[in-house]
Scaffold this motif. Sequence first.
Motif, PDB file in Angstrom:
ATOM      1  N   ASN A 109       9.471   3.461 -10.948  1.00  0.00           N
ATOM      2  CA  ASN A 109      10.050   4.760 -11.337  1.00  0.00           C
ATOM      3  C   ASN A 109      10.610   4.722 -12.758  1.00  0.00           C
ATOM      4  O   ASN A 109      10.551   5.723 -13.469  1.00  0.00           O
ATOM      5  CB  ASN A 109      11.078   5.220 -10.303  1.00  0.00           C
ATOM      6  N   GLU A 110      11.092   3.558 -13.180  1.00  0.00           N
ATOM      7  CA  GLU A 110      11.560   3.422 -14.564  1.00  0.00           C
ATOM      8  C   GLU A 110      10.369   3.542 -15.520  1.00  0.00           C
ATOM      9  O   GLU A 110      10.431   4.219 -16.547  1.00  0.00           O
ATOM     10  CB  GLU A 110      12.200   2.038 -14.778  1.00  0.00           C
TER      11      GLU A 110
ATOM     12  N   VAL B  67      14.759  -9.665 -12.046  1.00  0.00           N
ATOM     13  CA  VAL B  67      15.378  -9.715 -10.705  1.00  0.00           C
ATOM     14  C   VAL B  67      14.724 -10.815  -9.860  1.00  0.00           C
ATOM     15  O   VAL B  67      14.711 -10.769  -8.625  1.00  0.00           O
ATOM     16  CB  VAL B  67      15.308  -8.337  -9.981  1.00  0.00           C
ATOM     17  N   ASN B  68      14.206 -11.821 -10.571  1.00  0.00           N
ATOM     18  CA  ASN B  68      13.654 -13.023  -9.910  1.00  0.00           C
ATOM     19  C   ASN B  68      12.489 -12.746  -8.964  1.00  0.00           C
ATOM     20  O   ASN B  68      12.357 -13.408  -7.927  1.00  0.00           O
ATOM     21  CB  ASN B  68      14.741 -13.757  -9.121  1.00  0.00           C
ATOM     22  N   ILE B  69      11.671 -11.778  -9.333  1.00  0.00           N
ATOM     23  CA  ILE B  69      10.441 -11.539  -8.557  1.00  0.00           C
ATOM     24  C   ILE B  69       9.269 -11.897  -9.467  1.00  0.00           C
ATOM     25  O   ILE B  69       9.165 -11.390 -10.586  1.00  0.00           O
ATOM     26  CB  ILE B  69      10.346 -10.067  -8.095  1.00  0.00           C
TER      27      ILE B  69
ATOM     28  N   ASN C 191       0.838  -1.208   0.000  1.00  0.00           N
ATOM     29  CA  ASN C 191       0.000   0.000   0.000  1.00  0.00           C
ATOM     30  C   ASN C 191       0.870   1.253   0.000  1.00  0.00           C
ATOM     31  O   ASN C 191       0.625   2.209  -0.744  1.00  0.00           O
ATOM     32  CB  ASN C 191      -0.889   0.029   1.248  1.00  0.00           C
ATOM     33  N   GLU C 192       1.884   1.241   0.861  1.00  0.00           N
ATOM     34  CA  GLU C 192       2.774   2.406   0.999  1.00  0.00           C
ATOM     35  C   GLU C 192       3.493   2.700  -0.323  1.00  0.00           C
ATOM     36  O   GLU C 192       3.579   3.839  -0.762  1.00  0.00           O
ATOM     37  CB  GLU C 192       3.801   2.083   2.072  1.00  0.00           C
ATOM     38  N   LEU C 193       3.983   1.628  -0.961  1.00  0.00           N
ATOM     39  CA  LEU C 193       4.726   1.815  -2.213  1.00  0.00           C
ATOM     40  C   LEU C 193       3.814   2.346  -3.334  1.00  0.00           C
ATOM     41  O   LEU C 193       4.192   3.257  -4.074  1.00  0.00           O
ATOM     42  CB  LEU C 193       5.358   0.475  -2.625  1.00  0.00           C
ATOM     43  N   PHE C 194       2.623   1.747  -3.461  1.00  0.00           N
ATOM     44  CA  PHE C 194       1.792   2.052  -4.626  1.00  0.00           C
ATOM     45  C   PHE C 194       0.837   3.224  -4.433  1.00  0.00           C
ATOM     46  O   PHE C 194       0.301   3.736  -5.418  1.00  0.00           O
ATOM     47  CB  PHE C 194       1.021   0.798  -5.076  1.00  0.00           C
ATOM     48  N   ALA C 195       0.631   3.641  -3.176  1.00  0.00           N
ATOM     49  CA  ALA C 195      -0.360   4.709  -2.927  1.00  0.00           C
ATOM     50  C   ALA C 195      -0.083   5.970  -3.756  1.00  0.00           C
ATOM     51  O   ALA C 195      -1.014   6.503  -4.378  1.00  0.00           O
ATOM     52  CB  ALA C 195      -0.438   5.029  -1.443  1.00  0.00           C
ATOM     53  N   PRO C 196       1.167   6.477  -3.828  1.00  0.00           N
ATOM     54  CA  PRO C 196       1.396   7.684  -4.626  1.00  0.00           C
ATOM     55  C   PRO C 196       1.071   7.471  -6.101  1.00  0.00           C
ATOM     56  O   PRO C 196       0.548   8.380  -6.772  1.00  0.00           O
ATOM     57  CB  PRO C 196       2.900   7.961  -4.449  1.00  0.00           C
ATOM     58  N   PHE C 197       1.346   6.280  -6.628  1.00  0.00           N
ATOM     59  CA  PHE C 197       1.047   5.985  -8.036  1.00  0.00           C
ATOM     60  C   PHE C 197      -0.465   5.873  -8.252  1.00  0.00           C
ATOM     61  O   PHE C 197      -0.974   6.160  -9.325  1.00  0.00           O
ATOM     62  CB  PHE C 197       1.743   4.693  -8.479  1.00  0.00           C
TER      63      PHE C 197
ATOM     64  N   ASP D 144      11.801  -6.416   1.906  1.00  0.00           N
ATOM     65  CA  ASP D 144      12.597  -5.218   1.574  1.00  0.00           C
ATOM     66  C   ASP D 144      13.112  -5.291   0.136  1.00  0.00           C
ATOM     67  O   ASP D 144      13.053  -4.316  -0.616  1.00  0.00           O
ATOM     68  CB  ASP D 144      13.796  -5.083   2.536  1.00  0.00           C
ATOM     69  N   TYR D 145      13.614  -6.478  -0.216  1.00  0.00           N
ATOM     70  CA  TYR D 145      14.140  -6.690  -1.568  1.00  0.00           C
ATOM     71  C   TYR D 145      13.037  -6.463  -2.617  1.00  0.00           C
ATOM     72  O   TYR D 145      13.249  -5.807  -3.634  1.00  0.00           O
ATOM     73  CB  TYR D 145      14.684  -8.127  -1.666  1.00  0.00           C
ATOM     74  N   THR D 146      11.843  -6.997  -2.304  1.00  0.00           N
ATOM     75  CA  THR D 146      10.717  -6.881  -3.232  1.00  0.00           C
ATOM     76  C   THR D 146      10.313  -5.417  -3.412  1.00  0.00           C
ATOM     77  O   THR D 146      10.154  -4.934  -4.542  1.00  0.00           O
ATOM     78  CB  THR D 146       9.513  -7.707  -2.689  1.00  0.00           C
ATOM     79  N   ILE D 147      10.170  -4.728  -2.291  1.00  0.00           N
ATOM     80  CA  ILE D 147       9.709  -3.331  -2.346  1.00  0.00           C
ATOM     81  C   ILE D 147      10.747  -2.451  -3.061  1.00  0.00           C
ATOM     82  O   ILE D 147      10.407  -1.613  -3.898  1.00  0.00           O
ATOM     83  CB  ILE D 147       9.427  -2.801  -0.912  1.00  0.00           C
ATOM     84  N   GLU D 148      12.003  -2.683  -2.732  1.00  0.00           N
ATOM     85  CA  GLU D 148      13.075  -1.874  -3.341  1.00  0.00           C
ATOM     86  C   GLU D 148      13.057  -2.035  -4.868  1.00  0.00           C
ATOM     87  O   GLU D 148      13.107  -1.057  -5.613  1.00  0.00           O
ATOM     88  CB  GLU D 148      14.402  -2.379  -2.762  1.00  0.00           C
ATOM     89  N   ASN D 149      12.943  -3.283  -5.312  1.00  0.00           N
ATOM     90  CA  ASN D 149      12.951  -3.528  -6.760  1.00  0.00           C
ATOM     91  C   ASN D 149      11.681  -3.029  -7.434  1.00  0.00           C
ATOM     92  O   ASN D 149      11.738  -2.498  -8.551  1.00  0.00           O
ATOM     93  CB  ASN D 149      13.167  -5.014  -7.048  1.00  0.00           C
TER      94      ASN D 149
END
Length: 385
Positions: free
Chosen positions: A381-382, A318-320, A270-276, A370-375
Amino acid sequence: MATNKQILFNKPYLTGLESELVLDSINSYGHCGNRGYGQKCIELLKERYGFHDVFLTPSCTSALEMGALLADLKPGDEVILPSYTFSSTANAIVLRGAHPVFCEVEPNTMNIDVDRIEGLITERTKMILPIDYAGIPCEIERIMEIAKNHNLTVLQDAAQSTHSKHKNGKWCGAVPPLAAFSFHETKNFTCGEGGALIVNDPDLVQRAHFLQEKGTDRSLVLKGVKSKYSWVDMGSSFLLADILAAMLLTQLEHADEMTAKRAKVTRAYNELFAPFDTNGSVQIPHPPDGVELNHHAFFVIFDTEDHQQQFIDKLRQVNIFAYIGYMPLHSSPFGRKLGYKAEDLPITEDLASRIVRLPFYADLAEDGLDYTIENMNTVMNEIYE
Ligand SMILES: Cc1ncc(COP(=O)(O)O)c(C=O)c1O
């Protein structure tokens, strides 16, 4: 970014007690359905969630089939369901010779759009069959109201929503006359393959026993009411082996701790995608106020199919592992055979073409989040730079 890390789409959670309990069931010499561990699961489900009665089945698919039999669906009957669901929801209808009437979903939850149900009701309509997509409860109070006004029954496909709560404070599965759960490997609580039919209408309980036991009244013999059992109805083998119920019991007993871990994954997404979501690039789930989630899954609906595909492809590098969701049933090969065309449900067709389901499992909260969110952050952003 070179890495050995791999983030699977799903990974079953183990409480650590599974092997001990399964071994205990084996050593009990009571291996079939409705024995020691089966009864314990049934009691837990009834007490904790307020269900009137519970029938453990080999899968949610079979629970839905048993529910359709119990509701007496017949050739010519119509059943209203979302097109955005798993094949089993519709198969339960088609196997009885009844006709699935597909309804659009609404994008905040991807659940059936309740505003459109009444427009689909005809004199042949017998049942409404909503699902709780991603564990988000459907609007059961409104659905029950419509059903009451038109003398219809309701079977809730709660495959994904064990341990979610409606906004009226009732657990998913506790409100309609019939509901079906899944304990498949991909679900929050699993015994590999398994399910349950919830029967909240007391008038249906006796027949449910007959249907579950191959159309016999064996349950009356077990209760001591009869000395011999006989063939009294149609039915099938809708039973879950005790060995699997043993595994299921510990999973259900650890529902709160498992759900707390899953909640952490929802929070991070939620935190990651809310701004998008706010700037209109994507749309994330917006469950109705007042519901409680079991945090089964998380979806992101991209603004374009191209962005959806880029997201999946870049994460795979990145293997996700993120995946597209269901293919709508109305436009699938079998849906077309039933006479549907893709254009019949344009909203569902469009949303399904842009949706992505993110990796989701309890252990992700402690390893890999953390790895998932970072990637995902980098990829988003890309895509939207
Ligand atoms: C909405 C829905 N209904 C039914 C099923 C079938 O469940 P099972 O695999 O337990 O038969 C699933 C499985 O993913 C599902 O998502």
